[in-house]
Design an enzyme around this catalytic site. Structure first.
Site, PDB file in Angstrom:
ATOM      1  N   LYS A  72       0.874  -1.176   0.000  1.00  0.00           N
ATOM      2  CA  LYS A  72       0.000   0.000   0.000  1.00  0.00           C
ATOM      3  C   LYS A  72       0.907   1.220   0.000  1.00  0.00           C
ATOM      4  O   LYS A  72       1.832   1.316   0.806  1.00  0.00           O
ATOM      5  CB  LYS A  72      -0.901   0.022   1.236  1.00  0.00           C
TER       6      LYS A  72
ATOM      7  N   HIS B  28     -11.720  11.361  11.908  1.00  0.00           N
ATOM      8  CA  HIS B  28     -12.213  10.613  10.744  1.00  0.00           C
ATOM      9  C   HIS B  28     -12.383   9.124  11.042  1.00  0.00           C
ATOM     10  O   HIS B  28     -13.386   8.503  10.692  1.00  0.00           O
ATOM     11  CB  HIS B  28     -11.209  10.805   9.585  1.00  0.00           C
ATOM     12  N   GLN B  29     -11.398   8.537  11.701  1.00  0.00           N
ATOM     13  CA  GLN B  29     -11.348   7.093  11.856  1.00  0.00           C
ATOM     14  C   GLN B  29     -12.284   6.576  12.958  1.00  0.00           C
ATOM     15  O   GLN B  29     -12.730   5.426  12.922  1.00  0.00           O
ATOM     16  CB  GLN B  29      -9.889   6.705  12.142  1.00  0.00           C
TER      17      GLN B  29
ATOM     18  N   ARG C 194     -10.344  -1.613   7.397  1.00  0.00           N
ATOM     19  CA  ARG C 194      -9.432  -2.636   7.931  1.00  0.00           C
ATOM     20  C   ARG C 194      -8.916  -2.233   9.311  1.00  0.00           C
ATOM     21  O   ARG C 194      -8.678  -3.075  10.179  1.00  0.00           O
ATOM     22  CB  ARG C 194      -8.325  -3.000   6.948  1.00  0.00           C
TER      23      ARG C 194
ATOM     24  N   LYS D  72       4.709   8.919  18.227  1.00  0.00           N
ATOM     25  CA  LYS D  72       3.331   9.099  18.685  1.00  0.00           C
ATOM     26  C   LYS D  72       3.123   8.314  19.982  1.00  0.00           C
ATOM     27  O   LYS D  72       3.769   7.284  20.206  1.00  0.00           O
ATOM     28  CB  LYS D  72       2.337   8.581  17.637  1.00  0.00           C
TER      29      LYS D  72
HETATM   30  P1  NAD Z   1      -8.028  12.773  12.471  1.00  0.00           P
HETATM   31  O1  NAD Z   1      -7.034  13.817  12.164  1.00  0.00           O
HETATM   32  O2  NAD Z   1      -9.314  12.774  11.739  1.00  0.00           O
HETATM   33  O3  NAD Z   1      -8.400  12.811  14.038  1.00  0.00           O
HETATM   34  C1  NAD Z   1      -7.405  13.032  15.012  1.00  0.00           C
HETATM   35  C2  NAD Z   1      -7.966  12.810  16.401  1.00  0.00           C
HETATM   36  O4  NAD Z   1      -6.910  13.074  17.343  1.00  0.00           O
HETATM   37  C3  NAD Z   1      -9.121  13.739  16.770  1.00  0.00           C
HETATM   38  O5  NAD Z   1     -10.002  13.063  17.636  1.00  0.00           O
HETATM   39  C4  NAD Z   1      -8.414  14.875  17.517  1.00  0.00           C
HETATM   40  O6  NAD Z   1      -9.273  15.550  18.416  1.00  0.00           O
HETATM   41  C5  NAD Z   1      -7.369  14.066  18.274  1.00  0.00           C
HETATM   42  N1  NAD Z   1      -6.244  14.925  18.693  1.00  0.00           N
HETATM   43  C6  NAD Z   1      -5.302  15.492  17.894  1.00  0.00           C
HETATM   44  N2  NAD Z   1      -4.420  16.189  18.647  1.00  0.00           N
HETATM   45  C7  NAD Z   1      -4.828  16.071  19.932  1.00  0.00           C
HETATM   46  C8  NAD Z   1      -4.331  16.542  21.171  1.00  0.00           C
HETATM   47  N3  NAD Z   1      -3.249  17.274  21.247  1.00  0.00           N
HETATM   48  N4  NAD Z   1      -4.984  16.181  22.309  1.00  0.00           N
HETATM   49  C9  NAD Z   1      -6.092  15.395  22.261  1.00  0.00           C
HETATM   50  N5  NAD Z   1      -6.606  14.912  21.122  1.00  0.00           N
HETATM   51  C10 NAD Z   1      -5.985  15.246  19.970  1.00  0.00           C
HETATM   52  O7  NAD Z   1      -7.274  11.393  12.317  1.00  0.00           O
HETATM   53  P2  NAD Z   1      -7.883   9.945  12.134  1.00  0.00           P
HETATM   54  O8  NAD Z   1      -7.993   9.637  10.693  1.00  0.00           O
HETATM   55  O9  NAD Z   1      -9.100   9.772  12.968  1.00  0.00           O
HETATM   56  O10 NAD Z   1      -6.673   9.063  12.694  1.00  0.00           O
HETATM   57  C11 NAD Z   1      -6.366   9.099  14.068  1.00  0.00           C
HETATM   58  C12 NAD Z   1      -5.027   8.414  14.296  1.00  0.00           C
HETATM   59  O11 NAD Z   1      -5.106   7.055  13.901  1.00  0.00           O
HETATM   60  C13 NAD Z   1      -3.859   9.011  13.487  1.00  0.00           C
HETATM   61  O12 NAD Z   1      -2.742   9.047  14.338  1.00  0.00           O
HETATM   62  C14 NAD Z   1      -3.641   7.999  12.375  1.00  0.00           C
HETATM   63  O13 NAD Z   1      -2.331   8.010  11.888  1.00  0.00           O
HETATM   64  C15 NAD Z   1      -3.979   6.721  13.105  1.00  0.00           C
HETATM   65  N6  NAD Z   1      -4.332   5.585  12.260  1.00  0.00           N
HETATM   66  C16 NAD Z   1      -3.894   4.375  12.644  1.00  0.00           C
HETATM   67  C17 NAD Z   1      -4.199   3.267  11.879  1.00  0.00           C
HETATM   68  C18 NAD Z   1      -3.753   1.913  12.323  1.00  0.00           C
HETATM   69  O14 NAD Z   1      -3.821   0.961  11.546  1.00  0.00           O
HETATM   70  N7  NAD Z   1      -3.355   1.750  13.554  1.00  0.00           N
HETATM   71  C19 NAD Z   1      -4.944   3.408  10.697  1.00  0.00           C
HETATM   72  C20 NAD Z   1      -5.438   4.676  10.357  1.00  0.00           C
HETATM   73  C21 NAD Z   1      -5.123   5.771  11.148  1.00  0.00           C
END
Ligand code: NAD
Length: 321
Positions: free
Chosen positions: A67, A138-139, A111, A226
């Site tokens: 990917k 978003h997630q 996924r 992170k």
């Molecule tokens: P997003 O940008 O839509 O949402 C981010 C979230 O983090 C929001 O709820 C926001 O309020 C919170 N946030 C950001 N900074 C903050 C802070 N300082 N204090 C408190 N809350 C805070 O992102 P998303 O698409 O929902 O993805 C969230 C995370 O999941 C990202 O780190 C992304 O890389 C990760 N992710 C992981 C996988 C996996 O397979 N593990 C897959 C997709 C995304």
């Protein structure tokens, strides 16, 4: 080769298919019949974007590929596109010839949601009633929707830095017929299952926010640096992961490992539980924690399942390449 465009995925990929593909690939990974290649993820110095590749080979499911994509944080405001952008490429493991190109955006969301749901199915207490969400980006909605299908939850509680975003989670809970309540982080102690899905680089919760017997799925930490939860929780919990190599380097466990607070040997792949090689949860008081780092094999397995369904439905575009 087949092309399955992003716009076609919503009509093809079901949550059940994503769950099954992810559960199978975790099992194959732990059994040693599948392996991920090292992840490449780079800040490209343009648009604050992170771009990279996740790939692997599953010798049981016979999927080979990668990917390519990443995270463009300004997409939503500037272009009306979601911030995550990715595409999956599958190759014929017998010849190396490209076999398929599949839109990876919804696929990634489903996924990732399937991964925490698989962990909840295998590690949460069977009598879990309160589902807790930390994060509402978003997630988060995808994670909640899939999680609510694993147990008969009676209530959803949620916390987000900006509470207005919790409306999206409340809507998902309502659609599933479960009441929703916004809580403070201290209120998370009511939850039997917690999913954290934020993009933070320093801990926002820890052992004090999690009650005995809870299952926690930490899904936000997928990059070096992170961190969503304090090392006190990682130390206290029985930790499971999708892949140990990723967990200890770029997952939630990276900080406890680096500080010498957790041993690599104390982390178990969820696939071992699925395969019956590890008992998983052993008591109602145990805190289990799934460090969901997101492995390339998940993407390949789900993409292969999409291609199969798309071909069946006549929705795949065949190109002589
Ligand atoms: P997003 O940008 O839509 O949402 C981010 C979230 O983090 C929001 O709820 C926001 O309020 C919170 N946030 C950001 N900074 C903050 C802070 N300082 N204090 C408190 N809350 C805070 O992102 P998303 O698409 O929902 O993805 C969230 C995370 O999941 C990202 O780190 C992304 O890389 C990760 N992710 C992981 C996988 C996996 O397979 N593990 C897959 C997709 C995304």
């Amino acid at each position: 080769m087949f092309i399955v465009p992003e716009a076609a995925i919503a009509d093809i990929l079901t949550r059940t298919d994503a769950f099954t593909a992810v559960e199978q690939v975790f099992a194959a990974l732990s059994a040693g019949s599948a392996h991920n290649f090292p992840v490449i993820r780079e800040a490209i110095g343009h648009e604050d974007a992170l771009y990279g590749f996740k790939g692997g080979f599953d010798g049981k499911g016979m999927s080979l590929g990668l990917k390519a994509g990443g995270y463009w944080p300004h997409n939503l405001q500037r272009r009306g596109l979601i911030n995550h952008q990715s595409t999956v490429f599958l190759f014929d493991p017998n010849t190396g010839k490209v076999a398929a190109m599949v839109g990876g955006n919804l696929l990634t969301a489903l996924r990732t949601a399937a991964a925490s749901a698989v962990s909840i199915k295998h590690l949460a207490r069977k009598d879990a009633k309160v589902m807790g969400m930390i994060g509402a980006g978003h997630q988060a909605k995808f994670q909640l929707r899939a999680a609510l299908e694993t147990h008969s939850f009676k209530k959803v509680i949620g916390w987000n830095r900006t509470p207005a975003a919790l409306l999206g989670l409340a809507e998902v809970a309502m659609q599933a017929g479960v009441p929703f309540e916004a809580v403070s982080l201290d209120g998370m102690t009511e939850a039997d299952v917690v999913i954290s899905i934020t993009s933070v680089f320093s801990p926002i919760f820890g052992a004090a926010h999690i009650s005995p017997g809870t299952h926690v799925a930490c899904m936000g930490t997928d990059t070096i640096g992170k961190q969503e939860c304090g090392t006190d929780l990682i130390t206290k919990a029985t930790v499971f992961t999708d892949e140990i190599g990723q967990s200890i380097t770029l997952g939630e466990a990276q900080h406890a490992i680096k500080a010498g607070l957790k041993a690599r040997d104390a982390i178990t792949e969820l696939g071992a539980v699925i395969n019956g090689a590890h008992a998983g949860r052993t008591s109602d008081d145990e805190i289990t924690l799934f460090d969901g780092t997101g492995v390339g094999l998940q993407d390949l397995a789900v993409a292969a399942s999409i291609v199969e369904r798309a071909v069946e439905k006549g929705a795949a575009i065949e190109v002589d390449f």
